[in-house]
Design an enzyme around this catalytic site. Structure first.
Site, PDB file in Angstrom:
ATOM      1  CG  ASP A 186     -93.249  41.364  27.298  1.00 54.45           C
ATOM      2  OD1 ASP A 186     -92.486  41.682  26.352  1.00 54.45           O
ATOM      3  OD2 ASP A 186     -94.246  40.624  27.136  1.00 54.45           O
ATOM      4  CG  ASP A 209     -99.645  39.956  24.934  1.00 56.73           C
ATOM      5  OD1 ASP A 209     -99.377  41.094  25.360  1.00 56.73           O
ATOM      6  OD2 ASP A 209     -99.355  39.564  23.796  1.00 56.73           O
TER       7      ASP A 209
HETATM    8  C1  GLA Z   1     -96.678  41.128  21.892  1.00 55.87           C
HETATM    9  C2  GLA Z   1     -96.116  40.065  22.827  1.00 55.87           C
HETATM   10  C3  GLA Z   1     -95.856  40.631  24.227  1.00 55.87           C
HETATM   11  C4  GLA Z   1     -95.052  41.922  24.164  1.00 55.87           C
HETATM   12  C5  GLA Z   1     -95.637  42.890  23.129  1.00 55.87           C
HETATM   13  C6  GLA Z   1     -94.769  44.107  22.931  1.00 55.87           C
HETATM   14  O1  GLA Z   1     -97.947  41.508  22.292  1.00 55.87           O
HETATM   15  O2  GLA Z   1     -97.000  38.973  22.916  1.00 55.87           O
HETATM   16  O3  GLA Z   1     -95.221  39.664  25.031  1.00 55.87           O
HETATM   17  O4  GLA Z   1     -93.704  41.660  23.912  1.00 55.87           O
HETATM   18  O5  GLA Z   1     -95.823  42.264  21.876  1.00 55.87           O
HETATM   19  O6  GLA Z   1     -94.728  44.867  24.081  1.00 55.87           O
END
Ligand code: GLA
Length: 396
Positions: free
Chosen positions: A38, A175
């Site tokens: 992301d 997320d």
């Molecule tokens: C965490 C971060 C997300 C993403 C994931 C890995 O959850 O909050 O933004 O980078 O790790 O995909």
């Protein structure tokens, strides 16, 4: 659920009876594929869960903000005032809502105090986004209470900003986006570069999503996460001397070969994960649309192996859980989910095999690791919402 929430609220805050209370729900999330890309402008495929955070709120006539979480009863009621919204390292959980309230009250002239009651059904720190869930619960609630006109996307971006700047975790947008935009029984395909998205059918005919928690203590996960980001940023700078790309995920596998000599061995491995994971996620869209769940499972496996070998964010706990799942005949697909270094795996398991999966994978894990994993059979639900909006507002 509303009745129960209302009762709990009045147990904690028995005074001021008679004022209107409102309730909101914000989900947790699980990511099916597209990990650690992301923040590199890639495509990700998360879904919102039916487990999440409930918040009940009552406005006050003074400047007090009181917060209580059912999940941290030992912290008691935390009390601040509207003019004093600062990060406090002694708070176990309250910095998340406080950061959001601080950010959102910047644009409000007459800020009231509030009594807030939180209860979460997501295991904390397990990589199912309990923090994004509480952030969006607070942001959505504030938007409604003060009749502000933030769009859903703006609430998502504001929550991410709070996580980055107030909490100090340099996360990407996945997320908060999943928590804000989830839809019942659908996965979200999010393009993290343009923030465009689509809903996809889930590969769940005759199968369930089972989340397995390693129960490993979090340790240094946040600093290792920030390290991965820095390595990606450094690699991008080097690659930009040859290709005019703005984000790592724009690089194709073909171009990757041409930049190998510019990068350190470690940078090359990290970039290879980003490029191949983005390609796998796009491939996953095609196989999902064709209803080919076996192919989806194979992509999940390849994703885990890339996170293990190239991105190096798994560890013995996640690898053990995933390998035990791969060896079980009921498993369609299994991989780590979220940031890694502990946290959870996501598994797609045939309905009739779920019980045997839980017992066999559970005992293999406990035997090798020395403590138990926890399992959750989950449903995919909607994004953040108000629970009281279609009902008569709860009153006493
Ligand atoms: C965490 C971060 C997300 C993403 C994931 C890995 O959850 O909050 O933004 O980078 O790790 O995909």
């Amino acid at each position: 659920m509303l009745k129960q929430l209302e009762e709990k609220f009045f147990q904690i805050y028995p005074d001021q009876v008679g004022k209107e209370i409102r309730a909101f729900f914000s989900p947790g999330r699980v990511n099916l594929i597209g990990e650690h890309i992301d923040y590199n402008g890639g495509h990700v495929m998360p879904c919102a869960l039916e487990i999440g955070t409930y918040v009940v709120v009552r406005m006050r006539n003074d400047e007090k903000i009181r917060l209580y979480s059912e999940n941290f009863p030992e912290e008691g009621i935390i009390e601040v005032t509207t003019g004093q919204l600062e990060y406090d390292e002694n708070n176990a959980w309250a910095n998340y809502p406080l950061g959001v309230i601080k950010e959102m009250t910047k644009s409000i002239s007459n800020v009231n105090g509030m009594d807030l009651y939180f209860v979460g059904t997501i295991p904390n720190g397990a990589g199912l986004s309990s923090s994004a869930s509480i952030e969006l619960a607070t942001a959505f609630m504030m938007n409604r209470l003060y009749e502000l006109s933030y769009t859903r996307l703006e609430l998502v971006q504001l929550s991410q900003k709070v996580e980055n700047e107030f909490i100090g975790v340099n996360c990407g947008i996945m997320d908060q986006f999943a928590v804000g935009f989830g839809r019942k029984e659908k996965a979200i395909l999010l393009n993290c570069d343009h923030l465009t998205y689509d809903y996809l059918p889930l590969p769940l005919k005759g199968a369930k999503i089972v989340i397995a928690n390693t129960n490993k203590k979090r340790g240094l996960a946040d600093s290792a996460y920030n390290d991965r980001r820095t390595t990606c940023e450094n690699a991008l700078l080097k690659i930009q001397s040859i290709f005019s790309i703005e984000q790592l995920a724009e690089l194709s596998s073909k171009q990757l070969e041409q930049v190998e000599h510019l990068l350190t061995e470690e940078e090359y491995k990290r970039v290879r994960h980003v490029v191949t994971e983005n390609e796998r996620t796009l491939k996953a869209v095609t196989v999902l649309q064709e209803g080919d769940v076996e192919a989806f499972g194979a992509l999940m496996k390849a994703s885990h192996l890339s996170l293990k070998e190239d991105y190096e964010v798994t560890g013995v706990e996640l690898d053990t859980l995933v390998e035990a799942a791969w060896n079980h005949p009921g498993t369609i697909g299994a991989r780590m989910t979220g940031a890694g270094f502990g946290g959870c795996t996501v598994n797609i398991v045939k309905d009739e095999e779920v019980d045997s999966f839980l017992s066999r994978v559970g005992s293999e894990y406990a035997k090798k690791i020395g403590y138990e994993a926890s399992f959750y059979v989950v449903d995919v639900g909607d994004g953040v919402k108000e629970l009281t909006e279609n009902l008569e507002v709860v009153n006493r």
